[in-house]
Design an enzyme around this catalytic site. Structure first.
Site, PDB file in Angstrom:
ATOM      1  N   HIS A  80       0.867  -1.179   0.000  1.00  0.00           N
ATOM      2  CA  HIS A  80       0.000   0.000   0.000  1.00  0.00           C
ATOM      3  C   HIS A  80       0.905   1.231   0.000  1.00  0.00           C
ATOM      4  O   HIS A  80       1.903   1.293   0.716  1.00  0.00           O
ATOM      5  CB  HIS A  80      -0.981  -0.011   1.172  1.00  0.00           C
ATOM      6  CG  HIS A  80      -0.420   0.347   2.507  1.00  0.00           C
ATOM      7  ND1 HIS A  80      -0.183   1.650   2.902  1.00  0.00           N
ATOM      8  CD2 HIS A  80      -0.070  -0.421   3.564  1.00  0.00           C
ATOM      9  CE1 HIS A  80       0.282   1.667   4.128  1.00  0.00           C
ATOM     10  NE2 HIS A  80       0.373   0.421   4.564  1.00  0.00           N
ATOM     11  N   ASP A  82      -0.258   4.502   0.221  1.00  0.00           N
ATOM     12  CA  ASP A  82      -0.749   5.660   0.964  1.00  0.00           C
ATOM     13  C   ASP A  82      -0.098   5.664   2.343  1.00  0.00           C
ATOM     14  O   ASP A  82       0.386   4.648   2.835  1.00  0.00           O
ATOM     15  CB  ASP A  82      -2.272   5.638   1.076  1.00  0.00           C
ATOM     16  CG  ASP A  82      -2.807   4.409   1.793  1.00  0.00           C
ATOM     17  OD1 ASP A  82      -2.248   3.311   1.600  1.00  0.00           O
ATOM     18  OD2 ASP A  82      -3.790   4.531   2.551  1.00  0.00           O
ATOM     19  N   ASP A 113       6.318   2.258   6.467  1.00  0.00           N
ATOM     20  CA  ASP A 113       4.889   1.971   6.287  1.00  0.00           C
ATOM     21  C   ASP A 113       4.320   2.827   5.169  1.00  0.00           C
ATOM     22  O   ASP A 113       3.710   3.856   5.425  1.00  0.00           O
ATOM     23  CB  ASP A 113       4.165   2.235   7.610  1.00  0.00           C
ATOM     24  CG  ASP A 113       2.717   1.796   7.603  1.00  0.00           C
ATOM     25  OD1 ASP A 113       2.370   0.917   6.796  1.00  0.00           O
ATOM     26  OD2 ASP A 113       1.929   2.333   8.392  1.00  0.00           O
ATOM     27  N   GLU A 147      -5.370   2.051   1.967  1.00  0.00           N
ATOM     28  CA  GLU A 147      -5.222   1.047   3.017  1.00  0.00           C
ATOM     29  C   GLU A 147      -5.265   1.667   4.395  1.00  0.00           C
ATOM     30  O   GLU A 147      -5.845   1.087   5.325  1.00  0.00           O
ATOM     31  CB  GLU A 147      -3.913   0.270   2.819  1.00  0.00           C
ATOM     32  CG  GLU A 147      -3.772  -0.966   3.710  1.00  0.00           C
ATOM     33  CD  GLU A 147      -3.177  -0.688   5.087  1.00  0.00           C
ATOM     34  OE1 GLU A 147      -3.210  -1.609   5.929  1.00  0.00           O
ATOM     35  OE2 GLU A 147      -2.678   0.432   5.332  1.00  0.00           O
ATOM     36  N   GLU A 148      -4.638   2.824   4.575  1.00  0.00           N
ATOM     37  CA  GLU A 148      -4.605   3.426   5.901  1.00  0.00           C
ATOM     38  C   GLU A 148      -6.007   3.821   6.365  1.00  0.00           C
ATOM     39  O   GLU A 148      -6.304   3.774   7.562  1.00  0.00           O
ATOM     40  CB  GLU A 148      -3.674   4.646   5.923  1.00  0.00           C
ATOM     41  CG  GLU A 148      -2.205   4.327   5.691  1.00  0.00           C
ATOM     42  CD  GLU A 148      -1.564   3.561   6.842  1.00  0.00           C
ATOM     43  OE1 GLU A 148      -2.272   3.182   7.793  1.00  0.00           O
ATOM     44  OE2 GLU A 148      -0.347   3.343   6.783  1.00  0.00           O
ATOM     45  N   GLU A 173       4.304  -5.304   3.770  1.00  0.00           N
ATOM     46  CA  GLU A 173       4.268  -4.528   5.011  1.00  0.00           C
ATOM     47  C   GLU A 173       5.508  -4.869   5.845  1.00  0.00           C
ATOM     48  O   GLU A 173       6.057  -5.977   5.739  1.00  0.00           O
ATOM     49  CB  GLU A 173       3.016  -4.880   5.817  1.00  0.00           C
ATOM     50  CG  GLU A 173       1.708  -4.388   5.215  1.00  0.00           C
ATOM     51  CD  GLU A 173       1.286  -3.033   5.753  1.00  0.00           C
ATOM     52  OE1 GLU A 173       2.133  -2.323   6.323  1.00  0.00           O
ATOM     53  OE2 GLU A 173       0.093  -2.696   5.592  1.00  0.00           O
ATOM     54  N   HIS A 373       3.423   4.883  11.630  1.00  0.00           N
ATOM     55  CA  HIS A 373       2.606   5.965  12.186  1.00  0.00           C
ATOM     56  C   HIS A 373       3.349   6.778  13.241  1.00  0.00           C
ATOM     57  O   HIS A 373       2.742   7.638  13.885  1.00  0.00           O
ATOM     58  CB  HIS A 373       1.292   5.433  12.778  1.00  0.00           C
ATOM     59  CG  HIS A 373       0.442   4.682  11.815  1.00  0.00           C
ATOM     60  ND1 HIS A 373      -0.862   4.318  12.098  1.00  0.00           N
ATOM     61  CD2 HIS A 373       0.686   4.212  10.556  1.00  0.00           C
ATOM     62  CE1 HIS A 373      -1.374   3.665  11.068  1.00  0.00           C
ATOM     63  NE2 HIS A 373      -0.439   3.585  10.122  1.00  0.00           N
TER      64      HIS A 373
END
Length: 402
Positions: A80, A82, A113, A147-148, A173, A373
Site C-alpha cells: 500500500h 498511501d 509503512d 489502506e490506511e 508490510e 505511524h
C-alpha cells in the site's frame, strides 16, 4: 535443488541499492495520504516502466499494477502506497517529506509503512527480468491505495471487479526481518445512546445520555479483560477511541452520546460475536443503546466510491503452506540462516485477500512495525536489499516445488 543462482540474486539486489534508495526517497517526497495518492502512483508507474515491466496499468480505483512474465501461474505482491499524516510537526527531528539518508537508514513518512516495500518490489522485478526468471509464471506487483483509511478495500475491488485471483499474495508490510503468516482482525463499532435534554439547573427533568454512556464505558473496560485469547494470534481487545455528544448548550442535559470502539478480533471471533457482546451488556440494554458498524464510503482520488462495512476479519495461513515454505526457503538459501516465522500486531490488506477471499497471504517486508505511524519514521537499506532478493527468488522456488 533449485536452479536459481542465489549468489547472483544477492549481487544484483546489492547492486541496485542506490537506485532503490533514490526511488524510495522520491516517493517519500510526495505527500500521499489516503485518497491523495495520485502523484505517487504516477511516480511508481514511471519507475516500473523504466526498469522494464511488461505492462503497467492504473485501475479505476487508482491502484497501480505492474506485470512481469506470461506464464500460466499468477503470483501477486502488494504494497500500500498511501500513508498517514505526520501528526505534530514538532515531534519530528527532520522534515518528514524531504526525509534524510545516512549509510544505514532512510527517514521520512512512509519509509517503513510502507513505501519501502514498493521500492524492493520494483527492483525485484528488475532482477527477475534481468535473469529471465519469468518464464513459468506471471507476477503482478500492486501499489494499492486507501489502506490506511480502510485496509483491504483495494483488494476487495481488485478481486471482485478486476477478477484478479493469484495463487497467493506477498504483503510487503514491514515484518522486522521475519516472515509473517497472520494477524488479528478488527472492526470499527459505533454505540449510540439517546437521552432527553432539560435545563442544567434541573437535571432530574431530563435523561442524561452521557451518564448512561458512562455506565456502558465501565462495562466495556471490563469486557476487554475477558475476551478470547488464541495461542498464535493472541488476545482479542477493544478500546474506546472517540466520544461525541449532543446537547442544546453547556447549560443543558446532554440528549445524545456516541462512542467509537476499535475492536481487535482474534481467531474464532467475528462481527456477529463482537456486536452481540456489546449489545448484551446490562448497561447497553438498560440505555437502549444502538450498536452498529461504521461504513467506509470515502471517494478514492479517482472519484470512485466503493462502500464497505468497517469489518476486517482475522486470518492465519498454515506454516506448512507452500507459499510460506517457498518464502522461508528463499530466505534460507539467500542468507544461509533460517527465518523467524511470526505474525503482525497491526492490520494489513490480508484482511480481504485471505480473511474474505481465502487467497493465502505471506508477509515479508522492509522496516519495522514500531516505525509505522510514528514520528521520525525510518527504514534500513539492508532491509530493502534483502527483501528485493527474496522477492526475486521466491516465485521460482514456489513454482519448482509445487
Amino acid at each position: 535443488m533449485s536452479a536459481l543462482d542465489f549468489q547472483k540474486i544477492n549481487e544484483l539486489s546489492k547492486k541496485y541499492e542506490k537506485e532503490m534508495t533514490a526511488f524510495l526517497r522520491d516517493m517519500i517526497r510526495i505527500p500521499s495520504e489516503s485518497c491523495q495518492e495520485k502523484e505517487v502512483v504516477l511516480r511508481i508507474k514511471e519507475e516500473m516502466e523504466k526498469v522494464g515491466f511488461d505492462k503497467v496499468e492504473i485501475d479505476p480505483m487508482g491502484n497501480v499494477l505492474g506485470y512481469l512474465g506470461s506464464g500460466p501461474r499468477l503470483i501477486a505482491f502488494d504494497a500500500h502506497i498511501d500513508t498517514v499524516g505526520i501528526g505534530q510537526r514538532d515531534n519530528w527531528n527532520f522534515d518528514p517529506y524531504e526525509g534524510y539518508e545516512d549509510d544505514e537508514c532512510i527517514g521520512g513518512r512512509g519509509a517503513s509503512d510502507q513505501e519501502g516495500g514498493m521500492a524492493s518490489m520494483v527492483y525485484a522485478g528488475k532482477i527477475i527480468k534481468e535473469l529471465g526468471l519469468d518464464k513459468d509464471y506471471t507476477v503482478v506487483m500492486v501499489g494499492s491505495v486507501q489502506e490506511e483509511d480502510c485496509d483491504g478495500l483495494c483488494w476487495q475491488y481488485i478481486i471482485k471487479e478486476l477478477g484478479l485471483k493469484p495463487e497467493f499474495v506477498v504483503s510487503t508490510e514491514p515484518t522486522d526481518g521475519g516472515i509473517y503468516r497472520g494477524q488479528r482482525g478488527r472492526m470499527e463499532i459505533k454505540v449510540e445512546v439517546k437521552g432527553v435534554s432539560s435545563h442544567g439547573s434541573a437535571p432530574e427533568r431530563g435523561k442524561n445520555a452521557i451518564f448512561m454512556m458512562g455506565k456502558i464505558l465501565g462495562e466495556l473496560e471490563e469486557l476487554h479483560t475477558r475476551l478470547t485469547t488464541d495461542d498464535f494470534l493472541g488476545k482479542g481487545s477493544l478500546t474506546v477511541s472517540q466520544v461525541f455528544y449532543t446537547s442544546p448548550s453547556r447549560c443543558a442535559v446532554a440528549d445524545g452520546c456516541t462512542i467509537s470502539i476499535d475492536r481487535r478480533l482474534t481467531a474464532g471471533e467475528d462481527k456477529e460475536l463482537a456486536l452481540s457482546q456489546i449489545a448484551e451488556l446490562p448497561a447497553a440494554k438498560a440505555a437502549g443503546a444502538k450498536v452498529s458498524m461504521y461504513t467506509y464510503d470515502t471517494p478514492a482520488y479517482t472519484g470512485l466510491v466503493y462502500p464497505t462495512d468497517c469489518y476486517f476479519p482475522s486470518w492465519v495461513v498454515a506454516e506448512e503452506h507452500p507459499a510460506v515454505q517457498a518464502t522461508a526457503k528463499a530466505y534460507s538459501e539467500l542468507f544461509a540462516t533460517p527465518p523467524r516465522i511470526d505474525k503482525w500486531t497491526f492490520s494489513t490488506n490480508g484482511v480481504s485477500i485471505t480473511g474474505m477471499f481465502g487467497i493465502p497471504t505471506v508477509g515479508f517486508g522492509p522496516g519495522k512495525e514500531a516505525e509505522a505511524h510514528a514520528p521520525n519514521e525510518k527504514t534500513w537499506k539492508a532491509d530493502l536489499v534483502r527483501c528485493a532478493a527474496v522477492y526475486a527468488a521466491m516465485p521460482t522456488i514456489y513454482c519448482e516445488d509445487n
